[in-house]
Structure formats: C-alpha cells, structure tokens
Design an enzyme around this catalytic site. Structure first.
Site, PDB file in Angstrom:
ATOM      1  N   GLY A  31       0.761  -1.152  -0.166  1.00 55.36           N
ATOM      2  CA  GLY A  31      -0.118  -0.081   0.048  1.00 55.36           C
ATOM      3  C   GLY A  31       0.772   1.266  -0.132  1.00 55.36           C
ATOM      4  O   GLY A  31       1.983   1.269  -0.084  1.00 55.36           O
ATOM      5  N   CYS A  32       0.230   2.330   0.151  1.00 55.74           N
ATOM      6  CA  CYS A  32       0.970   3.705   0.403  1.00 55.74           C
ATOM      7  C   CYS A  32       2.308   3.489   1.204  1.00 55.74           C
ATOM      8  O   CYS A  32       2.305   3.144   2.365  1.00 55.74           O
ATOM      9  CB  CYS A  32       0.079   4.706   0.733  1.00 55.74           C
ATOM     10  SG  CYS A  32       0.809   6.297   0.978  1.00 55.74           S
TER      11      CYS A  32
END
Length: 169
Positions: free
Chosen positions: A12-13
């Site tokens: 993810g981020c």
C-alpha cells in the site's frame, strides 16, 4: 553499514509503512521508493507497474527478515488485491521483493503461518517478486508522515505477532 541487511516490501501507500517500520527494533533506516515496474527512474507521477515500497535497512543481530515480514503482515491487509484503504491499483499491491532463495523460502513460510492463523478473512494475495532495483522516491515523499503528522495513512497495527503462536519467533 556492512553488517546491516536490506529488505524490500510493498503493502500500500509507502508513507504509512515507512512511518511504522522506522521505529521498529533493529531497523536502522527506511526509504520509500518504487519497485518491480516497467520504467527506469520512476516518479510519483510516472511509475507504471511499480509498487510503492520501502527499503528497510536492519541489523540482523537485532531483528530478522522473518520478524520484518511478521510485522509487515500485521500493519496492512494482505488479502486485498491491489488495494489498501482508499488506494487502488497495482502500485498498492502486497509484495515481498526477495533477494535470494533463502528470503523467498522464508517469505513462503511466513505467508503460510499468516494464512494458517485465520486472523484475516481469506488468504494473503501477497506476491513474491525477485528484487531487481530500488528506485528512491522524490525527497518530498521521504519521511512524509514525520513532515506531515496528520497526513493520510491506512497502516496500523492490527494484531500481535503471528510468530509466537506458531513457535516461530
């Protein structure tokens, strides 16, 4: 620095992952960047096929690759394909970039432990990709949540270790 090792993961981020890993025991440095994509010198605006990932520099006398993976599976949802929180797309995939066969086997073992635990609703869709090159992200993305403490993140500790339950610590 020769005594240190590096691990490369994406979940993810990269801002939230870096923020949580930076303070882990044995972690000496973190850097966000791009891995596993199609172009050289990727940027935040142009990184086709690359995952937003982190490079973790760690002291193997203080922590292990297995413990890094254990924490990785506790701070992101490995069962969502190409998604974490509001972020969607292959940039946000769950991936371990292994550097050798030992790391690949260790990754497979930890994924099995995670799946066998039943803590997540479904099995991990985390991919294993051979490490090729790590492209550091632009300076404004490094230490982002230190610079912007109220910035967006979808990463947090969801449960304790998977390893102690399995006698794997």
């Amino acid at each position: 620095m020769d005594k240190y090792k590096k691990a490369y993961i994406a979940g993810g981020c990269f801002w939230g992952m870096e923020d949580l890993f930076r303070v882990r025991p044995g972690v000496k440095d973190t850097e966000v960047g791009y891995l596993g994509g199609e172009n050289e010198n990727p940027t935040y605006r142009n990184h086709p096929g690359h995952a937003e990932g982190i490079e973790i520099t760690y002291d193997p006398n203080e922590t292990s690759f297995r413990e890094i993976l254990d924490y990785f599976f506790r701070i992101h949802n490995p069962t969502t394909l190409d998604q974490q929180g509001n972020d969607r797309g292959s940039s946000y995939r769950s991936t371990i970039f292994f550097q050798n066969e030992e790391e690949k086997k260790e990754s497979e073992t930890v994924i099995q432990i995670v799946n066998d635990s039943g803590r997540w609703k479904g099995d991990a869709v985390t991919t294993l990709e051979p490490f090729t090159v790590f492209w550091p992200a632009e300076p404004e993305h490094q230490d982002y949540l230190v610079k912007h403490p109220n910035g967006y993140t979808c990463h947090f500790e969801r449960f304790g270790t998977f390893l102690k339950e399995q006698g794997q610590a």
